[in-house]
Write an enzyme that holds these catalytic residues in place. Sequence first.
Site, PDB file in Angstrom:
ATOM      1  CG  HIS A  93      -1.929   1.072   1.304  1.00  0.00           C
ATOM      2  ND1 HIS A  93      -3.274   0.827   1.461  1.00  0.00           N
ATOM      3  CD2 HIS A  93      -1.798   2.414   1.255  1.00  0.00           C
ATOM      4  CE1 HIS A  93      -3.919   1.986   1.493  1.00  0.00           C
ATOM      5  NE2 HIS A  93      -3.053   2.957   1.376  1.00  0.00           N
ATOM      6  CG  HIS A 132      -1.626   6.261  -2.523  1.00  0.00           C
ATOM      7  ND1 HIS A 132      -2.854   6.032  -3.080  1.00  0.00           N
ATOM      8  CD2 HIS A 132      -1.731   5.896  -1.214  1.00  0.00           C
ATOM      9  CE1 HIS A 132      -3.673   5.573  -2.144  1.00  0.00           C
ATOM     10  NE2 HIS A 132      -3.019   5.465  -1.006  1.00  0.00           N
ATOM     11  CG  HIS A 173      -7.759   3.666   0.491  1.00  0.00           C
ATOM     12  ND1 HIS A 173      -7.184   3.052  -0.592  1.00  0.00           N
ATOM     13  CD2 HIS A 173      -6.791   4.441   1.036  1.00  0.00           C
ATOM     14  CE1 HIS A 173      -5.922   3.453  -0.697  1.00  0.00           C
ATOM     15  NE2 HIS A 173      -5.640   4.282   0.277  1.00  0.00           N
ATOM     16  CD  GLU A 233      -6.976   6.936   5.452  1.00  0.00           C
ATOM     17  OE1 GLU A 233      -7.632   6.857   4.393  1.00  0.00           O
ATOM     18  OE2 GLU A 233      -5.822   7.425   5.483  1.00  0.00           O
ATOM     19  CG  ASP A 252      -1.340   5.844   2.992  1.00  0.00           C
ATOM     20  OD1 ASP A 252      -2.056   6.446   3.800  1.00  0.00           O
ATOM     21  OD2 ASP A 252      -1.722   5.531   1.848  1.00  0.00           O
ATOM     22  CG  ASP A 253       0.093   8.961   0.462  1.00  0.00           C
ATOM     23  OD1 ASP A 253      -0.818   8.622   1.269  1.00  0.00           O
ATOM     24  OD2 ASP A 253      -0.004   8.875  -0.765  1.00  0.00           O
TER      25      ASP A 253
HETATM   26  N1  ADE Z   1      -4.314   7.639   3.005  1.00  0.00           N
HETATM   27  C1  ADE Z   1      -5.089   7.853   1.917  1.00  0.00           C
HETATM   28  N2  ADE Z   1      -6.416   7.685   2.027  1.00  0.00           N
HETATM   29  C2  ADE Z   1      -7.200   7.864   0.961  1.00  0.00           C
HETATM   30  N3  ADE Z   1      -6.749   8.235  -0.242  1.00  0.00           N
HETATM   31  C3  ADE Z   1      -5.428   8.433  -0.374  1.00  0.00           C
HETATM   32  N4  ADE Z   1      -4.687   8.805  -1.446  1.00  0.00           N
HETATM   33  C4  ADE Z   1      -3.407   8.844  -1.054  1.00  0.00           C
HETATM   34  N5  ADE Z   1      -3.298   8.511   0.239  1.00  0.00           N
HETATM   35  C5  ADE Z   1      -4.548   8.249   0.685  1.00  0.00           C
HETATM   36 ZN    ZN Z   2      -3.674   4.962   0.947  1.00  0.00          ZN
END
Ligand code: ADE
Ligand code: ZN
Length: 328
Positions: free
Chosen positions: A8, A10, A186, A189, A267-268
């Site tokens: 996971h 992006h 997703h 969250e 994640d990011d």
């Molecule tokens: N944590 C996240 N939740 C939803 N969409 C996303 N796009 C990038 N990161 C995300």
């Molecule tokens: Zn994500």
Amino acid sequence: MVAKAELHCHIEGAASPDLVLAQARRYGVDPSSFIRDGAYVWGDFTGFLAAYDAAAGLFRSEEDYAALAEDYLTGLARDGAVYSEIFISPDHAVKAGLSPDAYTDALGEGIARARAATGIEGRMIVTGIRHFGASSVEAAARFAVRCGHPLVTGFGMAGEERFGHPRDYAAAFDLAREAGLGITVHAGELAGWESVAAALDHIRPARIGHGVRAIENPDLVRRLAEEGVVLEVCPVSNVTLKVFADLASHPLPQLLAAGCRVTLNSDDPPHFHTSLAHEYAVAAEAFGLDDDALAGLTRTALEAAFLDEATRAMLLRRLGDKAVAPEA
Ligand SMILES: Nc1ncnc2[nH]cnc12
Ligand SMILES: [Zn+2]
């Protein structure tokens, strides 16, 4: 060093501020609204998505994307990862002026370069953006089904979880599942346990992005464990986005103890000042997982990977050889 795997991340969210600043200079864009003092600037999830979109808009050529994927996977391999799945977004590519096919081919080229240099295996999960609406997500699913890229093995959905309802997107996921793509979404969250239950009911995923707010409902946690749905847990992302107040209150240990299948993910990473290696270090320090337990999370990720069985077996063997690899 524990062998790692990530399901996971992006790819546009993995672009470092320095790389985005270089892209901004290349394209003559002022990035000061979302990058200051070498760091992304945002306040809440909506602000994060805006910064994410602004950064994504600075990747406009096939080489931009190939270099981004190569850079990210090469860095993962340096940190001991043997496998990486990246979420890719044809919508962002089109907004940046690239066709979805050119975008996907370019990312695939970057994955191939990283594999040639380090041996890391990589695959791509095409994602729809939830707040772009059901028809947009269905178009992304149709692209995922027809694109035919050998490294595209899954379909997912990200974006604003509080927009719409999973039932609105069921048709898109049915298309992808029937074409043999792995399904992840997703949920759990920014919205509560009900969002996870509805995702299970209407989208029937093999994996859930995050899913961590399932902890609010013990019956749902039991269901996740019984159905073997894999959670793509991103602890530092969850704390940074204030899904949980701090690591001490993150439910990863409870989910594991309840028998849920859990993996670690960034994640990011630059947005959340983390990395896959940092997520594993956090799991050791904050959640008390020893190297064997961490190797177990890597094994879960390889077992849940959207992969052909031969590659999966090869990676599990590699994990077995280097579950706790000697310090490099
Ligand atoms: N944590 C996240 N939740 C939803 N969409 C996303 N796009 C990038 N990161 C995300
Ligand atoms: Zn994500």
